[in-house]
Scaffold this motif. Structure first.
Motif, PDB file in Angstrom:
ATOM      1  N   ASN A   1       0.811  -1.220   0.000  1.00  0.00           N
ATOM      2  CA  ASN A   1       0.000   0.000   0.000  1.00  0.00           C
ATOM      3  C   ASN A   1       0.839   1.262   0.000  1.00  0.00           C
TER       4      ASN A   1
ATOM      5  N   LYS B   1       2.765   2.624   2.276  1.00  0.00           N
ATOM      6  CA  LYS B   1       2.454   3.405   3.478  1.00  0.00           C
ATOM      7  C   LYS B   1       3.533   3.209   4.534  1.00  0.00           C
TER       8      LYS B   1
ATOM      9  N   ASN C   1     -14.768  -0.904  21.250  1.00  0.00           N
ATOM     10  CA  ASN C   1     -14.465  -0.471  19.877  1.00  0.00           C
ATOM     11  C   ASN C   1     -13.153   0.296  19.790  1.00  0.00           C
TER      12      ASN C   1
ATOM     13  N   SER D   1      -8.511  -5.141   8.935  1.00  0.00           N
ATOM     14  CA  SER D   1      -9.183  -6.255   8.259  1.00  0.00           C
ATOM     15  C   SER D   1      -8.251  -7.008   7.310  1.00  0.00           C
ATOM     16  N   GLN D   2      -7.149  -6.390   6.915  1.00  0.00           N
ATOM     17  CA  GLN D   2      -6.202  -7.019   6.006  1.00  0.00           C
ATOM     18  C   GLN D   2      -5.033  -7.677   6.740  1.00  0.00           C
TER      19      GLN D   2
ATOM     20  N   HIS E   1      -4.730  -3.154  17.846  1.00  0.00           N
ATOM     21  CA  HIS E   1      -4.168  -3.575  16.558  1.00  0.00           C
ATOM     22  C   HIS E   1      -3.179  -2.544  16.004  1.00  0.00           C
TER      23      HIS E   1
ATOM     24  N   GLN F   1      -4.667  -9.972  13.915  1.00  0.00           N
ATOM     25  CA  GLN F   1      -5.947 -10.143  14.611  1.00  0.00           C
ATOM     26  C   GLN F   1      -5.920 -11.400  15.479  1.00  0.00           C
TER      27      GLN F   1
ATOM     28  N   ARG G   1      -9.446  -1.024  17.997  1.00  0.00           N
ATOM     29  CA  ARG G   1      -8.620  -0.262  17.053  1.00  0.00           C
ATOM     30  C   ARG G   1      -7.223  -0.004  17.613  1.00  0.00           C
TER      31      ARG G   1
ATOM     32  N   GLN H   1      -3.162   2.114   9.814  1.00  0.00           N
ATOM     33  CA  GLN H   1      -4.406   2.819  10.152  1.00  0.00           C
ATOM     34  C   GLN H   1      -5.450   1.794  10.581  1.00  0.00           C
ATOM     35  N   ASP H   2      -6.503   2.251  11.245  1.00  0.00           N
ATOM     36  CA  ASP H   2      -7.518   1.310  11.715  1.00  0.00           C
ATOM     37  C   ASP H   2      -8.206   0.577  10.568  1.00  0.00           C
ATOM     38  N   TYR H   3      -8.296   1.168   9.399  1.00  0.00           N
ATOM     39  CA  TYR H   3      -8.928   0.490   8.273  1.00  0.00           C
ATOM     40  C   TYR H   3      -8.035  -0.609   7.681  1.00  0.00           C
ATOM     41  N   ASP H   4      -6.779  -0.705   8.104  1.00  0.00           N
ATOM     42  CA  ASP H   4      -5.879  -1.772   7.658  1.00  0.00           C
ATOM     43  C   ASP H   4      -6.105  -3.075   8.428  1.00  0.00           C
TER      44      ASP H   4
END
Length: 160
Positions: free
Chosen positions: A25, A27, A133, A36-37, A140, A42, A137, A31-34
């Motif tokens: 990516n 980068k 929540n 899931s990948q 991780h 996890q 975040r 980031q928190d949106y990463d």
């Protein structure tokens, strides 16, 4: 971090997963949106929460009436504590309970958001931890960043 430092092969697996995502990516920062990948990261978090829940007991509850649970009578007004630590050590649910094995979460869809009662470090239902929540975040992103940015090992090449 301590579990990973004591298991360098698992630390390296996590580092490779994070590094590969960052390179792909283009980068520097997770980031928190990463999240899931990063399935292995996890799994590391889930396994850590299984072995070391931040609160070994959930918020106490009180029985509003006499109730029988699996052949055990819980009388009205009894204080009920849910031992999350013991749940994570239950050999009927988890194999090799004392071992740090993030891989156990790669093949199953168990999460800690209150739906799967095998792993409820934040509780479940309407009394679930309101900070879950943000904790999800932060755990991780922080752990991923620490692994990505620093080379961790035991002092003096000590063995775990």
């Amino acid at each position: 971090m301590a579990e990973l430092i004591h298991n360098p092969e698992k630390l390296e697996t996590t580092r490779l997963e994070v590094s590969k995502l960052m390179e792909n990516n283009n980068k520097n920062i997770i980031q928190d949106y990463d999240i899931s990948q990063l399935p292995y990261l996890q799994a590391v978090i889930k396994e850590t929460l299984r072995l070391h829940p931040s609160a070994p007991f959930l918020v106490p509850h009180q029985a509003i009436r006499d109730v029988e649970v699996q052949g055990f009578m819980v009388p009205k007004d009894a204080q009920i504590l849910c031992n999350v630590w013991a749940m994570g050590q239950d050999p009927k649910v988890w194999s090799h309970t004392e071992m740090f094995m993030p891989e156990r979460f790669l093949e199953v869809k168990i999460d800690y958001k209150g739906k799967y009662f095998e792993l409820i470090p934040f509780g479940t239902g309407r009394r679930m931890c309101p900070g879950m929540n943000i904790a999800q975040r932060m755990l991780h992103v922080t752990l991923g960043s620490l692994i990505q940015k620093f080379d961790w090992k035991l002092e003096g090449n000590m063995r775990a």
